[in-house]
Design a protein around this motif. Structure first.
Motif, PDB file in Angstrom:
ATOM      1  N   ASP A 184      -3.487  -3.389   0.644  1.00 33.19           N
ATOM      2  CA  ASP A 184      -4.324  -4.575   0.348  1.00 33.19           C
ATOM      3  C   ASP A 184      -3.346  -5.701   0.171  1.00 33.19           C
ATOM      4  O   ASP A 184      -2.262  -5.522   0.144  1.00 33.19           O
ATOM      5  N   GLN A 227       0.596   5.557   0.920  1.00 30.05           N
ATOM      6  CA  GLN A 227      -0.303   6.673   1.585  1.00 30.05           C
ATOM      7  C   GLN A 227       0.477   8.156   1.078  1.00 30.05           C
ATOM      8  O   GLN A 227       1.454   8.384   1.536  1.00 30.05           O
ATOM      9  N   ASN A 281      -9.011  -6.230  -0.587  1.00 31.06           N
ATOM     10  CA  ASN A 281      -8.976  -4.978   0.054  1.00 31.06           C
ATOM     11  C   ASN A 281      -8.638  -5.314   1.652  1.00 31.06           C
ATOM     12  O   ASN A 281      -9.273  -5.837   2.127  1.00 31.06           O
ATOM     13  N   GLY A 286      -5.320   1.169   3.608  1.00 34.74           N
ATOM     14  CA  GLY A 286      -4.789   1.593   2.411  1.00 34.74           C
ATOM     15  C   GLY A 286      -3.721   0.333   2.038  1.00 34.74           C
ATOM     16  O   GLY A 286      -3.047   0.361   0.796  1.00 34.74           O
ATOM     17  N   GLY A 330       0.877  -1.115   0.019  1.00 37.49           N
ATOM     18  CA  GLY A 330      -0.024   0.092   0.027  1.00 37.49           C
ATOM     19  C   GLY A 330       0.934   1.438   0.029  1.00 37.49           C
ATOM     20  O   GLY A 330       2.147   1.161   0.253  1.00 37.49           O
ATOM     21  N   GLN A 365       5.146   2.289  -7.240  1.00 38.73           N
ATOM     22  CA  GLN A 365       4.408   3.645  -7.157  1.00 38.73           C
ATOM     23  C   GLN A 365       4.566   4.177  -8.317  1.00 38.73           C
ATOM     24  O   GLN A 365       5.597   4.438  -8.894  1.00 38.73           O
TER      25      GLN A 365
END
Length: 632
Positions: A245, A175, A239, A243, A173, A268
C-alpha cells in the motif's frame, strides 16, 4: 496439646517452603520472529535462596538436531557456547543482558533460520535444598523477512519557499503466513528544532504515524500535534496491489523549522500468546533532504513603472505590483495594498516630502477590493489581478490630488488561503516608491467679497454679500464658491468700530455658511438662519442672509476653487483657489428697538403710580364708611 501445635507449625513451615520453591519464568510460546532481526527473550527467577545475583544459562534444541541440546551462552562460563555460537558470542551478536540480579534476557542481534527451535533458560541452584523449577523453555519460530518499503518520489534537496505545500509518499507491505500488522511512521532528522536556526543535526522528530491498528497519531511534539489538529498535516492510506500500500503525508505549508532529512519507517507487528504486541521487523527508508527558504529571503515586491511618472490631469494612471518568490499551488493568502504619501507637486513629490501615508485601495485574500478614504474611487478606478502575482491599480481619470509617492505593500499568510481578519501575516514587504505628478493647465483665480451699497444693516433685515471671481485659464472651467464666517473680535464690538474688524481676523477655523458647487448645487451649513446662495452673473456669486440676527454678524470671506474638465469629460479640482479679504457684517439696532426701552419704562412707571393711587383711595374710602356705620 502443645506437641500437636508444634507439629502443625512444622507442617505449615514445610508447606510454605514447598510453595516458595525456585521458579524460572519465560514468555509463553510459540513466539514468531523474523529472520535478520533481533530476538529478545526475557528470563526471570523467583523463590530462590542465596545471592541476589543469579546466573543464567541458555540452551537451544534445534528441530533438525533430533532434540540434541546445544549450549548458547552462560553468565558464569565463558567456554559454555557450543561451536556454532562461539564466534557469535565473541562478536556480541549473541549475548546476555541483565535487567536486574534475578532477571536477564537472551539477545540474538540477527536471527538466522537455523536459530529456530526450543530455547531453554536454566538457573544453576543456589538453594540449600533442591525444590521448585530450575528451568523454563519456549518455542521460537523464525519466519522469512517479507517486509518491503519504497518511495515513489524522493526530495531533491532544492530549496522550497516558506508556505509551500509538501507531499511525502512511502509504499510498504508484508506477505506473511502468520497474522501480522504493519505500522508506518514519517519522521525528520536535524534542521531547525523549533524556532531557532541551525538546530541539532542529531534531533529526530516523529511527524505523523499510522499505528498497527490503523490509527493516525501525530508526533509527540506540541508543534506537530497542533498542526495535525488544525488540519495542516494529514496522512492518507491508498490500497495497492500485492499487499503493498501507499501512504501519503501532506504538509499544507512548510515552515523554516521543517528543514531537515526526512525518512519513512515501516514496522511489522505480531500479537504474542501473552497478549502483548511485539515489533518483529522494521525498515527505514531515507526520502531526502528538505531546505525551507524563508519568505524574507525569497519574496520580492516591485512596482512598475519605476521612478517618476508625469501625466496630464485627466489621463488614465496604471501602476502594477509584481510579487515573486511566493510558494506555488495557491495555498497562501495575499493582502495587496496600494499606499500613497503626499500630494505635493514637482520635486517635493519625487522626494516623498510631506503628507501622511494613506491607503488608496486593497485586495484581501478573498479577492474583495475596498477603497480607502476616497470612496469615489470605487467608480473611477479598479484594483485587479492581471496574472498570477501581478496586481494593477487603475485610475481611469487621474486628478491633481492623486499626485504623491505610491508604494505596493504585500502581506503573505503562508498556508492560510482564507485567514481570519485578526490573523497575523507571516511576512510583509513593500515596493520602492513611484512618484506620480499630475500636471494641470495654468489657472489663475482671484476672489473679492463686498457688501453692496445701501442703508445700514439692521437686525431682521436681509444681508446681501457678493463675491466676484476672476478666472484665467484655457479650456472649460467651473468655479465652486464657499462662504465662511468668523466672529467679530469682542474688543471691536465693545468699541463699536466695525470698520476695524476686517483688519484683525480672530484665531481659530472659520465656520462654513453656504456653498455653491461647480455643478450649481447649493449647500447650506447654517445654525438655523435662513440663507440662500446663487449666481447672479458669469463672475458674481451672491449670499443672502434673511432676517439676520446677532448670530449672523461676523467677518465673511468667500473662497473660490476652480475645477477643470479632462479629455474624457470628467471634472477635477485643479487645486487653484483664492480667498477674498474679509468683509464685516455688523447689525445695528432698529428704530423700534430704540423706542422699546422708554416705552417699557413708561408703562412700568404708570402702572406703579396707578396701583398706589387706587390703593390709597380704596383704603381711605373704606375707613370713612366704617366710621359712618351707626352704633347699635
Amino acid at each position: 496439646m502443645a506437641p500437636l501445635q508444634a507439629a502443625i507449625v512444622i507442617l505449615l513451615q514445610l508447606m510454605l517452603h514447598q510453595a516458595a520453591g525456585r521458579e524460572v519464568l519465560l514468555p509463553r510460546g510459540t513466539l514468531y520472529r523474523v529472520a535478520g532481526f533481533p530476538l529478545s527473550l526475557p528470563c526471570a527467577v523467583t523463590g530462590y535462596e542465596g545471592a541476589r545475583t543469579q546466573d543464567f544459562e541458555w540452551f537451544l534444541y534445534r528441530e533438525d538436531a533430533n532434540g540434541r541440546q546445544m549450549g548458547i551462552v552462560s553468565t558464569r562460563d565463558q567456554g559454555f557456547p557450543y561451536a556454532p555460537y562461539q564466534g557469535r558470542v565473541r562478536s556480541g551478536e549473541v549475548r546476555v543482558e541483565r535487567d536486574s540480579g534475578d532477571k536477564a534476557r537472551l539477545v540474538v542481534q540477527r536471527l538466522r533460520p537455523e536459530d529456530q527451535g526450543k530455547y531453554e533458560c536454566y538457573t544453576p541452584s543456589t538453594d540449600t535444598s533442591y525444590q521448585g523449577n530450575y528451568s523454563a523453555s519456549v518455542v521460537v519460530k523464525v519466519i522469512p523477512d517479507t517486509l518491503q518499503i519504497s518511495y515513489t518520489r524522493a526530495l531533491t534537496g532544492q530549496p522550497l519557499p516558506e508556505g509551500a505545500g509538501l507531499t511525502l509518499t512511502c509504499s510498504a507491505g508484508v506477505q506473511s503466513k502468520e497474522h501480522t500488522h504493519l505500522s508506518i511512521m514519517f519522521g525528520k532528522r536535524g534542521g531547525d528544532s523549533g524556532g531557532g536556526e541551525g538546530g541539532d543535526v542529531s534531533t529526530l522528530r516523529e511527524i505523523i504515524a499510522l499505528d498497527r491498528v490503523l490509527g493516525v497519531t501525530p508526533g509527540s511534539s506540541q508543534a506537530y500535534r497542533k498542526r495535525y489538529e488544525d488540519g495542516e498535516i494529514t496522512l492518507e492510506k491508498r490500497n495497492g496491489a500485492a499487499g503493498v500500500d501507499t501512504y501519503v503525508v501532506r504538509m499544507r505549508a512548510v515552515k523554516p523549522e521543517d528543514s531537515g532529512s526526512y525518512f519513512c519507517e515501516a514496522a511489522q507487528w505480531i500479537l504474542d500468546p501473552d497478549g502483548s504486541w511485539q515489533r518483529i521487523a522494521q525498515r527505514t527508508l531515507e526520502i531526502g533532504n528538505l531546505t525551507v527558504q524563508r519568505l524574507s529571503e525569497s519574496m520580492t515586491v516591485t512596482s512598475t513603472p519605476s521612478g517618476r511618472v508625469s501625466l496630464q490631469a485627466g489621463s488614465p494612471l496604471t501602476l502594477t505590483c509584481q510579487v515573486s518568490g511566493l510558494p506555488g499551488g495557491g495555498t497562501s493568502g495575499l493582502l495587496v495594498q496600494w499606499l500613497k504619501r503626499g500630494s505635493l507637486p514637482g520635486d517635493a513629490v519625487a522626494a516623498g516630502a510631506g503628507g501622511v501615508e494613506v491607503e488608496v485601495a486593497r485586495m484581501g485574500p478573498d479577492g474583495v477590493v475596498s477603497w480607502g478614504d476616497d470612496l469615489s474611487r470605487g467608480t473611477g478606478g479598479a484594483l485587479e489581478l492581471v496574472t498570477e502575482g501581478s496586481y494593477a491599480l487603475r485610475l481611469f481619470s487621474a486628478r491633481p490630488s492623486d499626485s504623491g509617492v505610491y508604494r505596493c505593500a504585500v502581506s503573505v499568510y503562508a498556508g492560510r488561503k482564507n485567514p481570519a481578519p485578526s490573523a497575523p501575516a507571516t511576512f510583509s514587504q513593500r515596493s520602492e516608491g513611484v512618484s506620480v505628478n499630475l500636471k494641470t493647465k495654468e489657472v489663475l483665480v482671484s476672489a473679492v467679497a463686498q457688501l453692496p451699497r445701501g442703508p445700514l444693516l439692521k437686525r431682521g433685515s436681509t444681508v446681501t454679500l457678493l463675491c466676484n471671481v476672476t478666472v484665467t485659464t484655457t479650456g472649460p472651467a467651473q468655479v465652486q464658491v464657499l462662504w465662511l464666517r468668523r466672529p467679530i473680535p469682542e474688543p471691536l464690538i465693545t468699541k463699536g468700530d466695525p470698520a476695524e474688524a476686517a483688519a484683525l481676523l480672530p484665531a481659530g477655523p472659520p465656520s462654513a455658511v453656504a456653498a455653491l458647487t461647480y455643478q450649481g448645487m447649493a449647500q447650506l451649513f447654517t445654525n438655523g438662519s435662513e440663507v440662500s446662495v446663487d449666481r447672479v452673473s458669469a463672475v458674481t456669486y451672491r449670499l443672502r442672509v434673511h432676517a439676520a440676527s446677532l448670530e449672523d454678524q461676523g467677518l465673511y470671506v468667500c473662497r473660490a476653487e476652480v475645477w477643470g474638465q479632462d479629455p474624457h469629460g470628467g471634472w477635477y479640482n485643479t487645486q487653484a483657489r483664492d480667498e477674498s479679504p474679509a468683509v464685516t457684517v455688523y447689525l445695528y439696532a432698529r428704530a423700534a428697538d430704540l423706542l422699546l426701552i422708554p416705552l417699557v419704562i413708561g408703562v412700568s412707571s404708570a402702572l406703579f403710580v396707578g396701583i398706589v393711587v387706587i390703593s390709597t383711595i380704596t383704603c381711605c374710602f373704606m375707613n370713612r364708611l366704617a366710621r359712618q356705620r351707626p352704633v347699635k
